[in-house]
Design a protein around this motif. Structure first.
Motif, mmCIF file in Angstrom:
data_model
loop_
_atom_site.group_PDB
_atom_site.id
_atom_site.type_symbol
_atom_site.label_atom_id
_atom_site.label_comp_id
_atom_site.label_asym_id
_atom_site.label_seq_id
_atom_site.Cartn_x
_atom_site.Cartn_y
_atom_site.Cartn_z
ATOM 1 N N LEU A 282 41.753 24.342 43.866
ATOM 2 C CA LEU A 282 41.830 25.729 43.420
ATOM 3 C C LEU A 282 41.281 26.674 44.487
ATOM 4 O O LEU A 282 40.371 26.297 45.235
ATOM 5 N N ASP A 283 41.835 27.855 44.527
ATOM 6 C CA ASP A 283 41.299 28.879 45.422
ATOM 7 C C ASP A 283 40.083 29.502 44.738
ATOM 8 O O ASP A 283 40.179 30.527 44.055
ATOM 9 N N GLU A 284 38.935 28.866 44.923
ATOM 10 C CA GLU A 284 37.727 29.311 44.222
ATOM 11 C C GLU A 284 37.248 30.666 44.714
ATOM 12 O O GLU A 284 36.713 31.461 43.926
ATOM 13 N N ASP A 285 37.423 30.955 45.980
ATOM 14 C CA ASP A 285 37.000 32.258 46.487
ATOM 15 C C ASP A 285 37.792 33.374 45.809
ATOM 16 O O ASP A 285 37.224 34.404 45.401
ATOM 17 N N LEU A 286 39.106 33.170 45.698
ATOM 18 C CA LEU A 286 39.933 34.181 45.033
ATOM 19 C C LEU A 286 39.508 34.327 43.575
ATOM 20 O O LEU A 286 39.362 35.449 43.057
ATOM 21 N N LEU A 287 39.309 33.198 42.898
ATOM 22 C CA LEU A 287 38.950 33.253 41.477
ATOM 23 C C LEU A 287 37.594 33.921 41.265
ATOM 24 O O LEU A 287 37.407 34.695 40.308
ATOM 25 N N LYS A 288 36.658 33.662 42.140
ATOM 26 C CA LYS A 288 35.343 34.290 41.997
ATOM 27 C C LYS A 288 35.443 35.805 42.128
ATOM 28 O O LYS A 288 34.756 36.554 41.419
ATOM 29 N N SER A 289 36.315 36.267 43.024
ATOM 30 C CA SER A 289 36.494 37.714 43.165
ATOM 31 C C SER A 289 37.160 38.293 41.925
ATOM 32 O O SER A 289 36.846 39.422 41.509
ATOM 33 N N VAL A 290 38.073 37.533 41.319
ATOM 34 C CA VAL A 290 38.713 37.977 40.071
ATOM 35 C C VAL A 290 37.688 38.038 38.945
ATOM 36 O O VAL A 290 37.663 38.989 38.152
ATOM 37 N N PHE A 291 36.813 37.050 38.858
ATOM 38 C CA PHE A 291 35.786 37.034 37.819
ATOM 39 C C PHE A 291 34.879 38.267 37.930
ATOM 40 O O PHE A 291 34.450 38.833 36.917
ATOM 41 N N LYS A 292 34.574 38.671 39.144
ATOM 42 C CA LYS A 292 33.696 39.817 39.349
ATOM 43 C C LYS A 292 34.371 41.136 38.980
ATOM 44 O O LYS A 292 33.715 42.080 38.532
ATOM 45 N N LYS A 293 35.690 41.180 39.147
ATOM 46 C CA LYS A 293 36.398 42.448 39.005
ATOM 47 C C LYS A 293 36.954 42.698 37.611
ATOM 48 O O LYS A 293 37.035 43.849 37.160
#
Length: 591
Positions: free
Chosen positions: A509-520
């Motif tokens: 999984l693209d965890e970096d992308l998902l973490k940014s989505v979780f924050k936003k």
């Protein structure tokens, strides 16, 4: 024409009231009925036309459904369905809420075993026969009808091997027409061909070596000869095999001459037999052709590339490579387990192996994917065709479990391209110093992009992309279902600010992308055309839990039940992943 005999046959009991010399007329009427319906409603034509006489003889001689008849695959069971009380509803075949295109236990007592995959009939019928013995019922008959392509499968041999050391009242009818969907392959095909033309050595019978009584080969279109053979075999105790020679597509000239095309030809002129051309001009290509043409292009520039498919060279479009590089592309027959381990063996010797296999058939080689490929971290490239809902073939053919059952396997990269361009680039990426196995899944049918032959570009493994920025809600999609998401967002317009991310990879999984989505975002929707149990949505939820995400995540995908047959668009609507249903979900969340 008036079908005076067929119109009065509502069950095999009615068929048995006729004189044997009337059966030829029934065969003519039944063949014409199948052609009439399939020419306008579509379906599997050639296989059913080829066993018309065999179907009539089986139901005429044996006391079905008391005697148990098991078909293999079921492509050839249209005549069986028509003679067993489904003539008047046969036009609903393969349609939403209509009858299934394959035998199905809850549809009719004459459908003794559900058969959408091949090579199961011998094992199933043997199980029924042994059960009858245990109950003390020694008169009940158990008949498995299996084709020459299906009997070459490992599972069929396992059934034959076991049956040969039993006293089970089992009759295997080998329907030998030298073709499955594509022409049959392998050494057994050569053996059967020799048997047809009388060249088989008298003391060299592979069937008798397995302790079966062997009869044949006989003409499978000769009704008197079939009935005579059944009568003779009924008196013989223990397992026996009747070798029957038929012609796929029998009774329709074009279907006899082009058996691959007329396996399931679509709509055609019932008088001339000519297939009615679809308006495919200037349409985007099928995903299978993007695969086949891209692999051919890659193989032209890289001699280490080979292709393998289990009996699906046409369906997977590996045929393009097979035509140009016959020594580097292999159809191994209906042998999914062998295909996977063969691929693993070649990959250990430095070949870049593309193993093209339908999602629903990959299930049959799960052990090999784990033990022979992933456990040894061998870089086989699995090209998983027909992923997601496939439409009218129904529950046995939907490819909805691969994301979930592959995700738990260590070492395996899992990718799902959103469109034809991504598929092309992922295939190229897989040839660039791949150090571990990789699965690339794509759907049946066409994409939406016509100009797909872009210059090759290596993609970053485990990296997604943002297709549209937004601020109120994020939709995360995996695979070609991305087009439904895009259409739903377009339909909403400027009413809401919705972001859309194409994840490309389930693993890693693209965890970096998902973490940014979780924050936003406080609201997230995941969309996949696979089961929601253990699939992409659950992977996102697992990471969200680990990251202590406090927002809402809504999973859209295939619910926890088997989805029946129908047009793909109808099924998308039914399970809630059509463009309209996704749009409705977005609006519901944001209002």
């Amino acid at each position: 024409m008036s079908r005076t005999l067929l119109s009065n046959i509502n069950s095999p009991k009615d068929l048995r009231q006729l004189n044997p010399d009337q059966l030829v007329r029934v065969a003519k009427e039944l063949r014409e009925f199948i052609i009439d319906v399939v020419s306008t409603k579509e379906g599997h034509l050639g296989a059913s036309l080829g066993v018309v006489e065999l179907t009539i003889a089986l139901h005429y001689y044996f006391d079905t459904p008391s005697d148990l008849l098991v078909w293999d695959v079921g492509h050839q069971a249209y005549g069986h369905k028509i003679l067993t009380g489904r003539r008047d509803i046969f036009e609903t075949n393969r349609k939403l809420n209509g009858i299934s295109g394959f035998p199905k236990r809850d549809e009719s007592p004459y459908d003794t075993f559900g058969v959408g995959h091949s090579s199961t009939s011998i094992s199933a019928a043997l199980g029924m026969a042994i059960s009858s013995q245990l109950k003390g019922d020694f008169d009940k008959q158990h008949i498995a009808v299996i084709g020459d392509a299906s009997i070459a499968s490992g599972m069929a041999f396992e059934g034959l091997n076991h049956a040969g050391v039993t006293k089970a009242n089992l009759l295997v009818v080998l329907n030998d027409n030298a073709i499955g969907i594509d022409p049959s392959v392998g050494a057994l095909k050569s053996y059967l061909t020799k048997a047809k033309i009388g060249k088989k050595p008298p003391n060299d019978n592979i069937i008798e070596a397995l302790n079966f009584h062997y009869e044949g080969p006989i003409d499978g279109h000769d009704l008197p000869e079939l009935l005579k053979a059944f009568e003779k075999l009924r008196a013989i105790k223990g397992p026996k095999l009747l070798h029957v020679i038929t012609k796929k597509g029998k009774g329709l000239k074009q279907a006899e001459e082009d058996q691959v095309k007329y396996h399931a030809p679509g709509k055609f002129d019932k008088t001339t037999g000519e297939v009615i051309p679809k308006n495919n001009q200037d349409l985007p290509p099928k995903f299978q052709d993007v695969f086949g043409l891209t692999v051919l292009e890659l193989a032209q520039n890289d001699e280490s590339i080979v292709g393998i498919t289990p009996a699906m060279p046409t369906g997977s479009s590996l045929k393009f490579m097979m035509e140009e590089f016959p020594d580097r592309a292999f159809d191994v027959g209906i042998a999914e387990q062998h295909a996977v381990t063969l691929a693993a063996g070649m990959a250990t010797q430095g070949h870049k192996v593309f193993c093209a296999i339908y999602s629903t058939f990959l299930q049959r080689a799960y052990d090999q994917v784990i033990h022979d490929v992933a456990l040894q971290n061998i870089p086989v490239i699995f090209c998983i065709d027909r992923a997601g809902l496939v439409g009218n073939d129904g529950a046995t053919h939907h490819g909805v479990f691969d994301l979930a059952f592959l995700r738990c396997i260590p070492n395996l990269i899992i990718a799902a391209p959103a469109d034809a361009i991504e598929l092309r680039q992922l295939l190229y990426t897989a040839t660039q110093d791949l150090q571990q196995p990789m699965a690339i899944r794509y759907p049946r049918g066409r994409g939406e992009i016509k100009d797909w032959k872009h210059p090759f570009k290596r993609l970053d493994v485990g990296r997604g992309r943002c297709l549209q920025e937004g601020s109120e809600l994020a939709v995360l999609s995996l695979g070609s279902i991305s087009s439904n998401v895009s259409n739903s967002i377009k339909a909403i317009g400027s009413k809401f600010s919705v972001a859309h991310y194409d994840m490309r990879f389930l693993k890693p999984l693209d965890e970096d992308l998902l973490k940014s989505v979780f924050k936003k975002f406080k609201h997230i929707i995941t969309v996949e055309d696979g089961t929601v149990k253990g699939g992409f949505g659950d992977a996102v939820l697992e990471l969200a839990q680990f990251e202590n995400y406090k927002g809402e995540i809504h999973k859209l995908g295939i619910p926890d039940r088997f989805i029946e047959h129908g047009d793909t668009d109808q099924l998308y609507e039914l399970v809630g992943i059509s463009s309209e249903k996704i749009r409705d979900k977005i609006i519901f969340i944001l209002t």
